[in-house]
Design a protein around this motif. Sequence first.
Motif, PDB file in Angstrom:
ATOM      1  N   GLU A  64      10.219  -3.619  36.267  1.00 20.03           N
ATOM      2  CA  GLU A  64      11.502  -2.529  36.651  1.00 20.03           C
ATOM      3  C   GLU A  64      11.516  -1.813  37.647  1.00 20.03           C
ATOM      4  N   LEU A  68      14.754  -1.522  40.188  1.00 18.38           N
ATOM      5  CA  LEU A  68      15.498  -0.747  40.834  1.00 18.38           C
ATOM      6  C   LEU A  68      15.537  -0.248  42.298  1.00 18.38           C
ATOM      7  N   VAL A 284      10.434   5.065  37.786  1.00 19.73           N
ATOM      8  CA  VAL A 284      11.354   3.978  36.793  1.00 19.73           C
ATOM      9  C   VAL A 284      11.975   5.095  35.543  1.00 19.73           C
ATOM     10  N   ARG A 285      11.006   5.765  34.770  1.00 21.25           N
ATOM     11  CA  ARG A 285      11.306   6.664  33.675  1.00 21.25           C
ATOM     12  C   ARG A 285      11.693   8.129  34.286  1.00 21.25           C
ATOM     13  N   LYS A 288      15.881   6.245  36.089  1.00 25.28           N
ATOM     14  CA  LYS A 288      16.361   5.815  35.480  1.00 25.28           C
ATOM     15  C   LYS A 288      16.749   3.902  36.710  1.00 25.28           C
ATOM     16  N   ASP A 289      17.810   4.184  37.504  1.00 28.45           N
ATOM     17  CA  ASP A 289      18.826   3.675  37.701  1.00 28.45           C
ATOM     18  C   ASP A 289      19.061   3.742  39.170  1.00 28.45           C
ATOM     19  N   GLY A 292      21.154   7.381  38.691  1.00 26.99           N
ATOM     20  CA  GLY A 292      19.921   8.114  38.716  1.00 26.99           C
ATOM     21  C   GLY A 292      19.827   8.311  39.897  1.00 26.99           C
TER      22      GLY A 292
END
Length: 406
Positions: A64, A68, A284-285, A288-289, A292
């Motif tokens: 992940e 990103l 990542v959390r 997010k993306d 973000g």
Amino acid sequence: MNHAESLAQYQSFKQQGLKLDMSRGKPAPEQLDLALPLLDAVDGYKAADGTDTRNYGGAVGLPEARALFASILEVPAGQVVVDGNSSLALMHDSIVFGLLYGVPGSAKPWGQQGQITFLCPVPGYDRHFAICEALGIKMINIPISDAGPDMDLVEKLVAEDASIKGMWCVPKYSNPGGVVYSDEVVARLAAMRTAAADFRIIWDDAYRVHHLSTDNVQVANLIDACAKAGNADRALVFASTSKITLAGAGLAALASSVANIAAWTKAVSIRTIGSDKVNQLRHVRFLKDKAGVEALMEQHRLILKPKFDVVLAQFEALLSDIEGVSWTYPKGGYFIDLLTPQGKAKRTVELAKEAGITLTPAGAAFPYGKDPSDRHIRIAPSFPSLGEIKEAARGIALALRVANGE
């Protein structure tokens, strides 16, 4: 304002007893505060694929985290490595690996091929040049314009000299000039003929999302351009979250061809058993993306732009009447490049220091710390408060006026 008036104002300014360090482009505390939720972003320690992030393994990064950076850099996730917090460290290691092991396309390691040379667009990033100097790599200055490096000169040199193994590039909002590479420059870099089959472009995309304006400034994708030109292994692209989240505890990434990523993975497996996957997971959390990241960077922009604006306003008010003085109006990044009359940069920096303002040494933006014209001063407005930066800009301008009049 004549010299006597400038000197009097400068002497009065010194009496304030300021102590401001503007030698580096550090994020301000209020920028770092934007990422404080990052510290609480991990609820559990399992990655999306079930990886226990507390344990060894994962030298190329969590899937992940790779995804990103892939979305930000516009490359396939399989061509991205996420490792450590410093893109500069990844650049250093890439060059060291080239010296020790060679790169795909090398007949033998760079370190066994005699003198190695890198091209250096100037003014540029002092830490790039420090890597070359520390590793014994010869550097050649390449003039840079608003569109990028002098490609006629670059193409001539790389075609003639097989010792030229690399070229430093900061393609967007360059340090310190704020240069944005044109599509033509990117295409020519990707397609140019090189005497060295193992030539690499070190593409430091440090300021890809670091906007100061609302313009949607874009730079062509070097990895795609190199692949289309038949030189897929030429591009080594680097990025980090150092000025997105926490400067000392971010994430760094390398993106390149499949062959280069495989070579990196093999070499780095000797250096480490795994990267900091807990930090990757919380990033990542938190981020997010890509959306973000962009939303967070808009908050950074709102903090930074007034500081740049106040510096530019002070320079316009105090320096516009001096022949040979100019400065950049960057649309992003962390720096303003102030150009003094020839031979006055070092003295300006000295006078600013006497007035309590520490700047990057004059000449730092050139290999070996030698600015041939002694003109360039890197201004870093990010860290001081808005009030402090206004005073600092005034002090720098007065120092320049005094230096020019001596």
